[in-house]
Design a protein around this motif. Sequence first.
Motif: not given
Length: 230
Positions: A176-194
């Motif tokens: 039920a936890s997010p896949s590795i690709w979703i985790a990478g997309a979340v990290g990319a969004c956080a990096g883009g915001l920073l």
Amino acid sequence: MTTDTAVAAAPAAAERPQTSPFDRLLALSRRLPPWWPLAVCVLLGTLAGLGYGAIRTPNYAATSYVVVNPERGADTATALGFAHAYGRVVTNAAVLADAQAATGIPANDLRNRVQAVTSPDAPMIEIVGSDARADKAASNANEVARALTAYANASATSTGVRLSVLSKAPTPTAPASPSIWIAGAVGACAGGLLGCLLLLVKPSGRRGSAAVAPAPAPLTAAQPAREATR
């Protein structure tokens, strides 16, 4: 002749400015495009998200359903009220004491791996079990549902309702936890915001660089006389 040349070259080498690594790095950053902090932050955020998704422990979730049946002429509203009441006591010590013997998990740990959700318009209790193993997640949900049913039915004569397991939790096939690709997309969004925040606070480099107008030259004694004759 050779000695004179070496002596003359020594002051020239001493007068040559020594650039520090920070100065060279600053000069390199000035030659890069102005949006380079955003690109670096997005890349680092993506790598961090992919790394977290690769090393984290997967979490499985399984759901079982318990229905509240009215008896002795009790209406549906009564069953609905007891469904909400029993949904609040799913993680009670009296219920988990029976379930922990079957699951082999202490009551305190089992309380963190089980949660109950009730419906606002149906006398049904949804019991969700979670664990790092798929079979254990289903076992947690099913054993707690069984323990809740036995706990509630012990007082069915006074409550007028009886609980039964409507559907057992099947073994989940995917975490039920997010896949590795979703985790990478979340990290990319956080990096883009920073990176966008860094671009907003980054100095433009043009402030204070405006050329200072030279001061006017002082008037000589001959200039007032020239001005008067005009």
